[in-house]
Each structure stands twice: as structure tokens, then as C-alpha cells.
Design an enzyme around this catalytic site. Structure first.
Site, PDB file in Angstrom:
ATOM      1  N   ASP A 289       0.837  -1.199   0.000  1.00  0.00           N
ATOM      2  CA  ASP A 289       0.000   0.000   0.000  1.00  0.00           C
ATOM      3  C   ASP A 289       0.875   1.254   0.000  1.00  0.00           C
ATOM      4  O   ASP A 289       0.367   2.376  -0.093  1.00  0.00           O
ATOM      5  CB  ASP A 289      -1.009  -0.004   1.162  1.00  0.00           C
ATOM      6  CG  ASP A 289      -0.357  -0.127   2.518  1.00  0.00           C
ATOM      7  OD1 ASP A 289       0.872  -0.326   2.594  1.00  0.00           O
ATOM      8  OD2 ASP A 289      -1.085  -0.018   3.533  1.00  0.00           O
ATOM      9  N   SER A 290       2.216   1.073   0.052  1.00  0.00           N
ATOM     10  CA  SER A 290       3.146   2.180  -0.187  1.00  0.00           C
ATOM     11  C   SER A 290       2.963   2.728  -1.596  1.00  0.00           C
ATOM     12  O   SER A 290       3.484   3.799  -1.913  1.00  0.00           O
ATOM     13  CB  SER A 290       4.593   1.730   0.033  1.00  0.00           C
ATOM     14  OG  SER A 290       4.866   0.525  -0.671  1.00  0.00           O
TER      15      SER A 290
ATOM     16  N   ASP B 118      -1.024  -6.024  -0.115  1.00  0.00           N
ATOM     17  CA  ASP B 118      -1.489  -5.382   1.123  1.00  0.00           C
ATOM     18  C   ASP B 118      -2.997  -5.157   1.069  1.00  0.00           C
ATOM     19  O   ASP B 118      -3.502  -4.589   0.092  1.00  0.00           O
ATOM     20  CB  ASP B 118      -0.829  -3.997   1.284  1.00  0.00           C
ATOM     21  CG  ASP B 118       0.429  -4.033   2.133  1.00  0.00           C
ATOM     22  OD1 ASP B 118       0.647  -5.022   2.874  1.00  0.00           O
ATOM     23  OD2 ASP B 118       1.202  -3.057   2.065  1.00  0.00           O
TER      24      ASP B 118
ATOM     25  N   LYS C 221      -1.570  -9.395   2.804  1.00  0.00           N
ATOM     26  CA  LYS C 221      -0.894  -8.953   4.025  1.00  0.00           C
ATOM     27  C   LYS C 221      -1.777  -7.966   4.768  1.00  0.00           C
ATOM     28  O   LYS C 221      -2.407  -7.104   4.143  1.00  0.00           O
ATOM     29  CB  LYS C 221       0.472  -8.320   3.697  1.00  0.00           C
ATOM     30  CG  LYS C 221       1.220  -7.809   4.933  1.00  0.00           C
ATOM     31  CD  LYS C 221       2.706  -7.585   4.684  1.00  0.00           C
ATOM     32  CE  LYS C 221       3.072  -6.298   3.983  1.00  0.00           C
ATOM     33  NZ  LYS C 221       2.642  -5.073   4.691  1.00  0.00           N
TER      34      LYS C 221
ATOM     35  N   GLU D 121      -1.950  -5.466   8.471  1.00  0.00           N
ATOM     36  CA  GLU D 121      -1.212  -4.886   9.599  1.00  0.00           C
ATOM     37  C   GLU D 121      -1.963  -5.142  10.897  1.00  0.00           C
ATOM     38  O   GLU D 121      -3.174  -4.920  10.969  1.00  0.00           O
ATOM     39  CB  GLU D 121      -1.045  -3.369   9.407  1.00  0.00           C
ATOM     40  CG  GLU D 121      -0.173  -3.001   8.217  1.00  0.00           C
ATOM     41  CD  GLU D 121       0.002  -1.490   8.059  1.00  0.00           C
ATOM     42  OE1 GLU D 121      -0.450  -0.718   8.934  1.00  0.00           O
ATOM     43  OE2 GLU D 121       0.597  -1.085   7.041  1.00  0.00           O
TER      44      GLU D 121
ATOM     45  N   GLU E 122       8.687  -4.337  10.943  1.00  0.00           N
ATOM     46  CA  GLU E 122       9.145  -3.042  10.424  1.00  0.00           C
ATOM     47  C   GLU E 122       9.653  -2.151  11.544  1.00  0.00           C
ATOM     48  O   GLU E 122       8.943  -1.890  12.521  1.00  0.00           O
ATOM     49  CB  GLU E 122       7.988  -2.358   9.669  1.00  0.00           C
ATOM     50  CG  GLU E 122       8.391  -1.009   9.074  1.00  0.00           C
ATOM     51  CD  GLU E 122       7.430  -0.471   8.027  1.00  0.00           C
ATOM     52  OE1 GLU E 122       6.539  -1.212   7.569  1.00  0.00           O
ATOM     53  OE2 GLU E 122       7.583   0.709   7.659  1.00  0.00           O
TER      54      GLU E 122
HETATM   55  N1  LIG Z   1       8.815   5.200  -0.148  1.00  0.00           N
HETATM   56  C1  LIG Z   1       8.354   4.514   0.892  1.00  0.00           C
HETATM   57  N2  LIG Z   1       9.173   3.681   1.551  1.00  0.00           N
HETATM   58  C2  LIG Z   1       8.738   2.976   2.611  1.00  0.00           C
HETATM   59  O1  LIG Z   1       9.542   2.204   3.187  1.00  0.00           O
HETATM   60  C3  LIG Z   1       7.380   3.112   3.008  1.00  0.00           C
HETATM   61  C4  LIG Z   1       6.552   3.996   2.306  1.00  0.00           C
HETATM   62  N3  LIG Z   1       7.058   4.689   1.250  1.00  0.00           N
HETATM   63  N4  LIG Z   1       5.249   4.176   2.632  1.00  0.00           N
HETATM   64  C5  LIG Z   1       4.653   3.311   3.613  1.00  0.00           C
HETATM   65  C6  LIG Z   1       5.589   2.957   4.645  1.00  0.00           C
HETATM   66  C7  LIG Z   1       6.014   4.094   5.552  1.00  0.00           C
HETATM   67  N5  LIG Z   1       7.322   3.664   5.936  1.00  0.00           N
HETATM   68  C8  LIG Z   1       8.279   4.423   6.566  1.00  0.00           C
HETATM   69  C9  LIG Z   1       8.199   5.797   6.616  1.00  0.00           C
HETATM   70  C10 LIG Z   1       9.192   6.537   7.230  1.00  0.00           C
HETATM   71  C11 LIG Z   1      10.275   5.877   7.769  1.00  0.00           C
HETATM   72  C12 LIG Z   1      11.378   6.624   8.423  1.00  0.00           C
HETATM   73  O2  LIG Z   1      12.198   6.008   9.039  1.00  0.00           O
HETATM   74  N6  LIG Z   1      11.431   7.962   8.251  1.00  0.00           N
HETATM   75  C13 LIG Z   1      12.427   8.903   8.711  1.00  0.00           C
HETATM   76  C14 LIG Z   1      12.017   9.579   9.985  1.00  0.00           C
HETATM   77  C15 LIG Z   1      11.771   8.659  11.097  1.00  0.00           C
HETATM   78  C16 LIG Z   1      11.579   9.367  12.434  1.00  0.00           C
HETATM   79  O3  LIG Z   1      10.642  10.178  12.587  1.00  0.00           O
HETATM   80  O4  LIG Z   1      12.391   9.089  13.318  1.00  0.00           O
HETATM   81  C17 LIG Z   1      13.867   8.446   8.805  1.00  0.00           C
HETATM   82  O5  LIG Z   1      14.737   9.158   8.314  1.00  0.00           O
HETATM   83  O6  LIG Z   1      14.194   7.434   9.429  1.00  0.00           O
HETATM   84  C18 LIG Z   1      10.356   4.515   7.711  1.00  0.00           C
HETATM   85  C19 LIG Z   1       9.369   3.784   7.109  1.00  0.00           C
HETATM   86  C20 LIG Z   1       7.647   2.399   5.307  1.00  0.00           C
HETATM   87  N7  LIG Z   1       6.837   2.432   4.118  1.00  0.00           N
HETATM   88  C1  LIG Z   2       7.208  -1.579   3.540  1.00  0.00           C
HETATM   89  C2  LIG Z   2       6.383  -2.779   3.191  1.00  0.00           C
HETATM   90  C3  LIG Z   2       6.551  -3.877   4.188  1.00  0.00           C
HETATM   91  C4  LIG Z   2       4.939  -2.414   3.014  1.00  0.00           C
HETATM   92  O1  LIG Z   2       4.058  -2.781   3.759  1.00  0.00           O
HETATM   93  C5  LIG Z   2       4.582  -1.561   1.872  1.00  0.00           C
HETATM   94  O2  LIG Z   2       5.449  -1.315   0.992  1.00  0.00           O
HETATM   95  O3  LIG Z   2       3.427  -1.125   1.816  1.00  0.00           O
HETATM   96 MG   LIG Z   3       2.242  -1.743   3.464  1.00  0.00          MG
END
Ligand SMILES: Nc1nc(=O)c2c([nH]1)NC[C@@H]1CN(c3ccc(C(=O)N[C@@H](CCC(=O)O)C(=O)O)cc3)CN21
Ligand SMILES: CC(C)C(=O)C(=O)O
Ligand SMILES: [Mg+2]
Length: 271
Positions: A51-52, A90, A120, A122, A189
Site C-alpha cells: 500500500d506504499s 497489502d 498482508k 497490519e 518493520e
Molecule cells: N517510499 C516509501 N518507503 C517505505 O519504506 C514506506 C513507504 N514509502 N510508505 C509506507 C511505509 C512508511 N514507511 C516508513 C516511513 C518513514 C520511515 C522513516 O524512518 N522515516 C524517517 C524519519 C523517522 C523518524 O521520525 O524518526 C527516517 O529518516 O528514518 C520509515 C518507514 C515504510 N513504508
Molecule cells: C514496507 C512494506 C513492508 C509495506 O508494507 C509496503 O510497501 O506497503
Molecule cells: Mg504496506
């Protein structure tokens, strides 16, 4: 018996065997036909129609707006491109949280209309009944714990999850509930590597990590992130294998230059 060359599709059974013999499971997201053909050909074990897509395909800020119909459209495209990889889709926000009947109906729509191989969801213990009902219908289910982006407004941040003991204990209870309900694998995750190691060792079913360290039975990344298309998104867990943003931008600028200079098309590129 068909004499056609048989394509050996990855199954949930093969994924269990991979955990048992210690072969890591490689999973990436895919949202369209062209990318699915490349990733299938490359040898990915699992393709996730995540769903990303809401973020990377449609430009939304969160995964919440994408609809079941839109997920089915992406899933249909990926399934057409995948002859060997196992395709998981998803269930989007709002398509399964209501009750187990709604969850089952959404899962059935995905399987029937896209031809995908599993879904999948959540969540943990609170969705175990839905998971069970979907599995009873013969549909393989993958779980997803830790950072669950569909409940972002409950937490407000994308920071690492289950760092304190109470949250870690809850995750351990939830993952057992998912295993007991019959999930064939669980995505973990953004949780501490130590916790991911502990639960991976205690489970029969494979764990697939994203920001969950090296001890999971497999890894997953968003394809657009790992090929460098999502400019400015560089969380610590991400390894960027190419910079396709710059590559595509350079190609587009070379094209603009050629068009403006009346260099393209040349004599060989016309009829
Ligand atoms: N492009 C993309 N990649 C992804 O991995 C992803 C999506 N979209 N959309 C749905 C979710 C959202 N996800 C995410 C979104 C943000 C972080 C993240 O770590 N962001 C920042 C800030 C974190 C914080 O606030 O501490 C980072 O730099 O780590 C990780 C997974 C994983 N999924
Ligand atoms: C980050 C993966 C696990 C996901 O759920 C997504 O891409 O939507
Ligand atoms: Mg997802």
C-alpha cells in the site's frame, strides 16, 4: 501431462523450507507490470504489492487514502509480470478493520480479481480472528508488526517501535497470535535488531525485516527507495543500490537538448 516448460512458482511451503535451511528470503515491492517482469526475472522470492503505492505511485503523504480497487489494479499488473515470484498484496486501510467478514470479502476480491497468491494485513491479536477466517478460506496471509503505517495517526511518527519492554512484550504476544492464526510469514518493520532476533528464533514461520536487523529470515524494501527514485528519503535502514532519480533526470535532459537542437530524430530514426 503438459509438455510445456514448467515454471516453478515460489510457494508458502518453499518459504517455510527456506527458513528451516537458513536461506534468506528476498522480497521487494512492485506496483506495475514492467517492474514486476524485471524483478521476477532477477529472481526475487516474493513481490509485495504494498500500500506504499499510495506514497510512491499516487503521491499521497500516507498509505491511508489508497482504495481496495486501486490495490487490485496494481496487483493485476504485477501478477501479469510475475511468472515465478510469489505475489502478496497489502489489504489497504479501511478494507479489513471493520470485522472479519469485511476482511474476508476484501481478501477474496484481491485473490479473485487480481490472481495474486496471498494478502498482508497490519496488526496483531486484534486482527487474529480476521486472519483465521481468511486462511480458512484458503488464502495465505502475511502479518505485519512493529511500525504499521496504516496506524500512523495513533503514533504520530515513523520512529523505531517496541523499544520499551511493554511494547516489546506486546509484539511477542501479537506475533504468536498471528502464527497461531495461521500466518505463513510476518513482516517486522523498524524494531530493534535484538528483538527481531529473539522473535525470529522463537517462531516456526519466517520473519521478513525492514529496519529490523540481519537476523530476520528475509528482507524487504520499497523498490522505489532501493533504486534511488524517492529523492530525499534516506532512513538508516535503506540501502540505495542505484540513483535512478539522477539517471532518469540526466536522460530526460539529454532528450530535451536533442529535441531542441533538432538532433532527434535523425535520418535513421524516421520513415
Ligand atoms: N517510499 C516509501 N518507503 C517505505 O519504506 C514506506 C513507504 N514509502 N510508505 C509506507 C511505509 C512508511 N514507511 C516508513 C516511513 C518513514 C520511515 C522513516 O524512518 N522515516 C524517517 C524519519 C523517522 C523518524 O521520525 O524518526 C527516517 O529518516 O528514518 C520509515 C518507514 C515504510 N513504508
Ligand atoms: C514496507 C512494506 C513492508 C509495506 O508494507 C509496503 O510497501 O506497503
Ligand atoms: Mg504496506
Amino acid at each position: 501431462m503438459s509438455v510445456n516448460k514448467e515454471i516453478k512458482r515460489v510457494t508458502t511451503h518453499i518459504l517455510q523450507e527456506m527458513k528451516q535451511r537458513g536461506e534468506k528470503i528476498a522480497m521487494l515491492t512492485a506496483y506495475d507490470y514492467s517492474m514486476a517482469t524485471i524483478l521476477d526475472d532477477a529472481g526475487l522470492d516474493v513481490l509485495l504489492v504494498g500500500d506504499s503505492a499510495s506514497n510512491v505511485m499516487a503521491g499521497h503523504e500516507t498509505t491511508l487514502p489508497i482504495t481496495l480497487d486501486q490495490m487490485i489494479y496494481h496487483a493485476q499488473s504485477v501478477v501479469r509480470g510475475a511468472s515465478r515470484s510469489f505475489v502478496v498484496v497489502d489489504l489497504p486501510f479501511g478494507s479489513y478493520q471493520g470485522n472479519s467478514k469485511e476482511a474476508l470479502n476484501s481478501a477474496i476480491r484481491i485473490m479473485k480479481e487480481s490472481g495474486a497468491h496471498g494478502v498482508k494485513l497490519e496488526g496483531g491479536a486484534e486482527i487474529a480472528e480476521s486472519v483465521q477466517r481468511i486462511i480458512t478460506a484458503g488464502i495465505p496471509v502475511m502479518g505485519h508488526l512493529g511500525l504499521t503505517p496504516q496506524s500512523i495517526y495513533k503514533f504520530g511518527t515513523y520512529t523505531v517501535r517496541a523499544k520499551d519492554e511493554a511494547e516489546a512484550d506486546k509484539l511477542k504476544t501479537d506475533i504468536l497470535a498471528l502464527q497461531d492464526a495461521g500466518c505463513f510469514a510476518v513482516v517486522l518493520e523498524k524494531i530493534p535488531a535484538k528483538l527481531a532476533k529473539e522473535v525470529t528464533e522463537s517462531l516456526q514461520i519466517p520473519t521478513i525485516g525492514i529496519g529490523a536487523g540481519p537476523h530476520c529470515d528475509g528482507q524487504v524494501l520499497v523498490i522505489n527507495d532501493m533504486i534511488g527514485l524517492t529523492k530525499g528519503f534516506k532512513p538508516r535502514f535503506l540501502r540505495q543500490y542505484m540513483n535512478l532519480y539522477e539517471g532518469v533526470k540526466d536522460a530526460a535532459q539529454a532528450y530535451i537538448k536533442d529535441v531542441k537542437a533538432v538532433d532527434f530524430p535523425n535520418e535513421k530514426e524516421q520513415y
